[in-house]
Motif scaffolding. Structure first.
Motif, PDB file in Angstrom:
ATOM      1  N   CYS A 180      -8.149   6.026 -11.300  1.00 48.58           N
ATOM      2  CA  CYS A 180      -7.205   5.437  -9.668  1.00 48.58           C
ATOM      3  C   CYS A 180      -8.651   5.691  -9.030  1.00 48.58           C
ATOM      4  O   CYS A 180      -9.032   7.024  -8.997  1.00 48.58           O
ATOM      5  N   PRO A 181      -8.956   4.746  -7.977  1.00 50.39           N
ATOM      6  CA  PRO A 181     -10.239   4.536  -7.775  1.00 50.39           C
ATOM      7  C   PRO A 181      -9.762   5.781  -5.954  1.00 50.39           C
ATOM      8  O   PRO A 181     -10.807   6.742  -5.399  1.00 50.39           O
ATOM      9  N   CYS A 182      -8.447   5.813  -6.067  1.00 52.55           N
ATOM     10  CA  CYS A 182      -7.948   7.099  -4.691  1.00 52.55           C
ATOM     11  C   CYS A 182      -8.053   8.379  -4.419  1.00 52.55           C
ATOM     12  O   CYS A 182      -8.851   8.950  -4.358  1.00 52.55           O
ATOM     13  N   SER A 183      -8.062   8.521  -6.491  1.00 55.35           N
ATOM     14  CA  SER A 183      -8.116   9.634  -6.680  1.00 55.35           C
ATOM     15  C   SER A 183      -9.492  10.169  -7.321  1.00 55.35           C
ATOM     16  O   SER A 183      -9.881  11.394  -6.418  1.00 55.35           O
ATOM     17  N   ARG A 184     -10.431   9.281  -7.098  1.00 52.77           N
ATOM     18  CA  ARG A 184     -11.895   9.959  -7.341  1.00 52.77           C
ATOM     19  C   ARG A 184     -12.399   9.545  -6.155  1.00 52.77           C
ATOM     20  O   ARG A 184     -12.818  10.739  -5.983  1.00 52.77           O
ATOM     21  N   GLU A 185     -11.974   8.713  -5.319  1.00 52.75           N
ATOM     22  CA  GLU A 185     -12.936   9.008  -3.829  1.00 52.75           C
ATOM     23  C   GLU A 185     -12.323  10.453  -3.208  1.00 52.75           C
ATOM     24  O   GLU A 185     -13.696  10.700  -2.737  1.00 52.75           O
ATOM     25  N   ILE A 186     -11.241  10.624  -3.690  1.00 57.16           N
ATOM     26  CA  ILE A 186     -10.828  11.678  -2.702  1.00 57.16           C
ATOM     27  C   ILE A 186     -11.265  13.495  -3.625  1.00 57.16           C
ATOM     28  O   ILE A 186     -10.943  14.840  -2.397  1.00 57.16           O
ATOM     29  N   SER A 187     -11.372  13.098  -4.177  1.00 56.48           N
ATOM     30  CA  SER A 187     -11.497  14.635  -5.298  1.00 56.48           C
ATOM     31  C   SER A 187     -12.413  14.572  -5.691  1.00 56.48           C
ATOM     32  O   SER A 187     -13.742  14.001  -5.788  1.00 56.48           O
ATOM     33  N   SER A 188     -13.106  16.483  -5.380  1.00 58.61           N
ATOM     34  CA  SER A 188     -14.688  16.778  -5.647  1.00 58.61           C
ATOM     35  C   SER A 188     -14.958  16.452  -7.265  1.00 58.61           C
ATOM     36  O   SER A 188     -16.416  16.974  -7.460  1.00 58.61           O
ATOM     37  N   MET A 208     -10.878  13.766   7.266  1.00 63.97           N
ATOM     38  CA  MET A 208      -9.134  13.779   7.005  1.00 63.97           C
ATOM     39  C   MET A 208     -10.005  12.606   5.380  1.00 63.97           C
ATOM     40  O   MET A 208     -10.485  12.277   5.123  1.00 63.97           O
ATOM     41  N   LEU A 209      -9.074  12.649   4.830  1.00 62.45           N
ATOM     42  CA  LEU A 209      -8.930  11.578   3.285  1.00 62.45           C
ATOM     43  C   LEU A 209      -9.273  10.532   3.505  1.00 62.45           C
ATOM     44  O   LEU A 209      -8.601  10.050   4.257  1.00 62.45           O
ATOM     45  N   LYS A 210      -9.814   9.617   2.428  1.00 66.00           N
ATOM     46  CA  LYS A 210      -9.987   7.898   2.562  1.00 66.00           C
ATOM     47  C   LYS A 210      -8.661   7.464   2.383  1.00 66.00           C
ATOM     48  O   LYS A 210      -8.487   8.100   0.972  1.00 66.00           O
ATOM     49  N   ASP A 211      -8.411   6.595   2.788  1.00 67.84           N
ATOM     50  CA  ASP A 211      -7.137   5.765   2.849  1.00 67.84           C
ATOM     51  C   ASP A 211      -7.827   4.020   1.802  1.00 67.84           C
ATOM     52  O   ASP A 211      -8.365   3.503   2.506  1.00 67.84           O
ATOM     53  N   VAL A 212      -8.011   4.307   0.348  1.00 68.87           N
ATOM     54  CA  VAL A 212      -8.593   3.676  -0.164  1.00 68.87           C
ATOM     55  C   VAL A 212      -8.354   2.079  -0.084  1.00 68.87           C
ATOM     56  O   VAL A 212      -7.934   1.328  -0.148  1.00 68.87           O
ATOM     57  N   GLN A 213      -6.825   2.465   0.079  1.00 70.48           N
ATOM     58  CA  GLN A 213      -5.826   1.443  -0.566  1.00 70.48           C
ATOM     59  C   GLN A 213      -5.308  -0.012   0.516  1.00 70.48           C
ATOM     60  O   GLN A 213      -5.325  -0.448   0.897  1.00 70.48           O
ATOM     61  N   SER A 214      -5.810   0.835   1.976  1.00 68.99           N
ATOM     62  CA  SER A 214      -6.251   0.043   2.980  1.00 68.99           C
ATOM     63  C   SER A 214      -7.360  -0.903   3.303  1.00 68.99           C
ATOM     64  O   SER A 214      -7.393  -1.461   4.512  1.00 68.99           O
ATOM     65  N   LEU A 215      -8.431  -0.065   2.437  1.00 71.82           N
ATOM     66  CA  LEU A 215      -9.523  -0.757   2.564  1.00 71.82           C
ATOM     67  C   LEU A 215      -9.306  -2.770   2.354  1.00 71.82           C
ATOM     68  O   LEU A 215      -8.154  -3.111   2.106  1.00 71.82           O
ATOM     69  N   ASN A 216     -10.431  -3.371   3.013  1.00 72.13           N
ATOM     70  CA  ASN A 216     -10.284  -4.821   2.297  1.00 72.13           C
ATOM     71  C   ASN A 216     -10.483  -5.390   1.699  1.00 72.13           C
ATOM     72  O   ASN A 216     -11.315  -4.229   0.738  1.00 72.13           O
ATOM     73  N   ASP A 217     -10.135  -6.340   1.002  1.00 75.63           N
ATOM     74  CA  ASP A 217     -10.191  -7.328   0.015  1.00 75.63           C
ATOM     75  C   ASP A 217      -9.934  -8.395  -0.129  1.00 75.63           C
ATOM     76  O   ASP A 217     -10.196  -8.387   0.888  1.00 75.63           O
ATOM     77  N   PHE A 266      -5.197  -6.718   1.629  1.00 75.90           N
ATOM     78  CA  PHE A 266      -5.141  -4.933   1.833  1.00 75.90           C
ATOM     79  C   PHE A 266      -5.842  -4.845  -0.053  1.00 75.90           C
ATOM     80  O   PHE A 266      -5.232  -5.555  -1.053  1.00 75.90           O
ATOM     81  N   LYS A 267      -6.446  -4.232  -0.092  1.00 79.95           N
ATOM     82  CA  LYS A 267      -6.965  -3.403  -1.575  1.00 79.95           C
ATOM     83  C   LYS A 267      -5.803  -3.357  -2.004  1.00 79.95           C
ATOM     84  O   LYS A 267      -5.691  -3.185  -3.438  1.00 79.95           O
ATOM     85  N   GLY A 268      -4.872  -2.539  -1.843  1.00 76.80           N
ATOM     86  CA  GLY A 268      -3.778  -1.621  -2.247  1.00 76.80           C
ATOM     87  C   GLY A 268      -2.450  -1.633  -1.708  1.00 76.80           C
ATOM     88  O   GLY A 268      -2.888  -1.511   0.127  1.00 76.80           O
ATOM     89  N   THR A 269      -1.414  -1.106  -2.315  1.00 71.96           N
ATOM     90  CA  THR A 269       0.173  -0.836  -1.406  1.00 71.96           C
ATOM     91  C   THR A 269      -0.161   0.421  -1.461  1.00 71.96           C
ATOM     92  O   THR A 269      -1.605   1.576  -1.983  1.00 71.96           O
ATOM     93  N   HIS A 270       1.037   1.558  -0.712  1.00 72.35           N
ATOM     94  CA  HIS A 270       1.164   2.880  -0.500  1.00 72.35           C
ATOM     95  C   HIS A 270       2.125   3.095  -1.101  1.00 72.35           C
ATOM     96  O   HIS A 270       2.998   3.310  -1.003  1.00 72.35           O
ATOM     97  N   MET A 271       1.936   3.700  -2.723  1.00 71.01           N
ATOM     98  CA  MET A 271       2.492   3.866  -3.456  1.00 71.01           C
ATOM     99  C   MET A 271       3.993   4.732  -3.301  1.00 71.01           C
ATOM    100  O   MET A 271       4.942   4.931  -3.839  1.00 71.01           O
ATOM    101  N   SER A 272       3.437   5.705  -2.597  1.00 63.97           N
ATOM    102  CA  SER A 272       4.241   6.642  -2.589  1.00 63.97           C
ATOM    103  C   SER A 272       5.006   6.686  -1.610  1.00 63.97           C
ATOM    104  O   SER A 272       6.393   6.816  -1.993  1.00 63.97           O
ATOM    105  N   ARG A 273       5.539   5.921  -1.288  1.00 64.90           N
ATOM    106  CA  ARG A 273       5.941   5.244   0.378  1.00 64.90           C
ATOM    107  C   ARG A 273       7.244   4.356  -0.564  1.00 64.90           C
ATOM    108  O   ARG A 273       8.881   4.885  -0.105  1.00 64.90           O
ATOM    109  N   PHE A 274       7.469   4.481  -1.317  1.00 66.35           N
ATOM    110  CA  PHE A 274       8.170   3.646  -2.360  1.00 66.35           C
ATOM    111  C   PHE A 274       9.799   5.040  -2.781  1.00 66.35           C
ATOM    112  O   PHE A 274      11.017   4.964  -2.324  1.00 66.35           O
TER     113      PHE A 274
END
Lengths: 260, 260, 260, 260
Positions: free
Chosen positions: A146-154, D1-10, D54-62
């Motif tokens: 997971c790119p997000c997990s990698r990016e945000i984790s130490s 703040m933690l980076k929002d990788v999903q919202s990056l541009n694709d 968009f690079k990704g959706t936000h799975m937790s919102r489902f």
């Protein structure tokens, strides 16, 4: 002579889109890109369209046709099977669906040790008197980090087994092996049955260096399939069995190049 | 009056160890540690021993007994169900097996957002005229990070969803929730339905800091269960759905404290 | 050199009853009573006992052993596989479980037309340094006609597909084909992939003439197995997928002749 | 703040047809025609279309959306869920698929004893900004007696459990109970959990008096659905688990009334 109830007339004026046999388990031999042939076991559905005037089809004839082809189930023999079905069962439409595990010997990335990997595959064929339509499906297990997990984790990043499914229509032979390669190079890393420590190190490090969202996997594959002139239509999906959830993340892209 | 074929005499001199109904799907209500009660859906098997002199059992009576208890399936009502079965079906041995998903609301570790997790559970009960035997089984998905992969790799570590199964016999009430907690604290990290980014960071980092082999998971749990005086027997296994393979790594420990 | 984490010492003083790989899919060749050999596909579990002093086993070695035997999986080669496992993995106990569909060509009862039937089978083997234990399991679909329904009804009788499972230990070779025959002659009628009208008439009439409860099926088989001197232990069960219910009727008999 | 990788541009310029979560198990409450409400357990898929940028959706919102509706999953609440998904996930297309067992209390035909039957159901909903599309699916186990076997045999007739699946689109509320009734009256006989001897006699005799091929079942149902003005589209299939084979006989009819 025993009465043929199936051939009786039916007056409800309703043709039946599909009628046939389902889920018969059968040993088959399929073409193998490297070894020529491969023995496996298939679950098979066969059906025809039934005109409104007949009460029923003759189910035993499906199995008789299958018995004639068992040693040679193949995208190329599919055309003959479908023609036989339309002939013997007196129908204008026929379909066959064959699902089977397919095995490929792969070498581990560093130790080069060989082992056998299994891929669930499906050949489907539909035919009318004037047209035939074939689809090949391959399901390929891969690693996704997971790119997000990698990016945000130490340190570390959650990863998991993902099942990539590629379905294609094509105008020139596409091997199961070709589709497996496309899936494997589009994920974080391929999967093997046998990995020694040096291989495990390699897979861990390369997959960590190649994080992909479920969205990335299907986009990476779609890009390759769009470029491949053999492919006329595809549907690619990935089912990531998230290590941090008890459900999957899922994505699907389908494109029909024939429409352009 | 209709003839009762089942009650006829059988002269083959063979008692039947188990006879009954299998795989009936049924809505049930189970005790919930936090909310009192919980609605779920169960797949149920019920059987008795059939003495050699009877030709058959009366299958419909199993369903009638089930209908009497549907709103109160519980380890505590199991004793009554088993007594009813032995009475109504005139048998010296009775057994019931009930498999169901059980839901627990959990809070994400950092955001504290609540979500619902599912755990496959099973209650089984066997009885003779003089004895009763109950087993509770809970299957808990967890995260496992591979210690070897972490140790030998420059970054990252393969990890996956693992299914831990704990089966226990006990002399004092053990809740499903208790067994879930034991499983979750023995793996690299628990699993949640809903994780926000800050939670995902936390789970990734803590699981990376807590790598466990499949062998470690079952040993960690076995250590806790050996210390817990309520538990008289246990079997604990883990099925790690390896992210780098298409098969599982598996380990199992069983101990019977009653033998010491 | 890469660190061998698995070989580290473990101080929890807990041996692990089973540790290994689970659910690996693999193409195998099994002995066939009529044709010499048969290709099929197996799902395989392999495990050893892990002494308390080792942190982990070496999972890749299970797959290496499997690779050595793939063309010859057989009750007879099982002994060698188990010895290899104990040797290579340095363990005093080893186990292998192999589940696969097995195919037998059968002739329809009147038309004599050949067709192929599939039977789910399992070979399991366990070994210690001094002893080996093998079990063969065969699951056979058969027709069961309900004696009660037939007796009380003016015409017809409900019937269904039943799955008979026979598990045996033996002191002299017992073929899968032998166990299939025993199951088929103990039910209302055998099942075929291909039946023409004259065959369907025959199966309908003979099965109606031979009604059996689920209890009768397991007793009929138990009688035969008790008489068969090759068999030292058996467990026979039947799962009747009742046509009038959405659940199964079930019966099981187990006998250990070694105890007498 | 933690980076929002999903919202990056694709920049691959590929929209994703479906992205979301799959196979989450969830306790739900559905509308019940007779009792108002019913608790059950569902397996749920949720997805949206992801624009190419968009690079990704936000799975937790489902899962968050699901948490808001758990006590009221219903064809009628589906519209709101889909609107929420399009809003929260910023998408122009949304889909939900909910599969669950549904329970109906039925009275045995002669004894009038009540018992509970389970039916696998599915609600699916798709929405765009301008349109919504709903499908209800019900799978109904029934008895089918073979007309050919009955006609050609001197006594008896092979019969089996068949699974009828009805999928419908409609312009006015259609209850699960309505579809169950249509399926049951189109086969040889309905199926019950609990039948006493007088009921078994009745079911055996009425089913023998009403033999149907798999083709008859789907035609009988199609006739009723064609007449029913609430139904705008349907697909009906039947999977007969043949008692004399180890595979199914299968038929399917689909009709779209909106095309006329």
């Amino acid at each position: 002579m025993l009465k043929d109830v199936q051939s009786l007339n039916d007056d409800r004026n309703l043709s039946i889109d599909k009628v046939g046999i389902k889920d018969i388990l059968y040993p088959i031999v399929v073409k193998d890109k490297n070894k020529g042939k491969q023995h496996t076991v298939a679950r098979i559905d066969m059906f025809v369209k039934l005109p409104h005037s007949f009460k029923g089809t003759h189910m035993s004839r499906f199995v008789e046709i299958l018995n004639n082809y068992k040693a040679d189930i193949d995208i190329r023999s599919f055309g003959d099977i479908l023609d036989d079905m339309m002939g013997v069962l007196d129908s204008e439409v026929a379909g066959v669906e064959v699902r089977f595990p397919y095995f490929i010997e792969k070498k581990a990335p560093v130790s080069n040790l060989p082992s056998i990997m299994d891929y669930e595959c499906e050949y489907t064929g539909y035919a009318t008197k004037s047209e035939k339509d074939f689809v090949t499906t391959v399901k390929v297990p891969v690693v996704s980090v997971c790119p997000c997990s990698r990016e945000i984790s130490s340190a570390g990043a959650h990863n998991q087994r993902s099942y990539v499914k590629i379905k294609v229509r094509y105008n020139k032979m596409v091997w199961i092996e070709d589709l497996v390669n496309i899936a494997e190079c589009s994920a974080s890393a391929p999967i093997y049955s046998l990995l020694k420590r040096e291989d495990e190190k390699y897979i861990t490090e390369t997959s960590y260096a190649n994080p992909v969202f479920v969205e990335d996997i299907v986009r990476n594959i779609a890009e390759i399939l769009l470029e491949d002139d053999r492919i006329t239509w595809f549907e690619v999906s990935s089912d990531n069995m998230e290590s941090i959830h008890n459900h999957s993340a899922y994505a699907l892209i389908s494109r029909d190049k024939r429409k352009n």
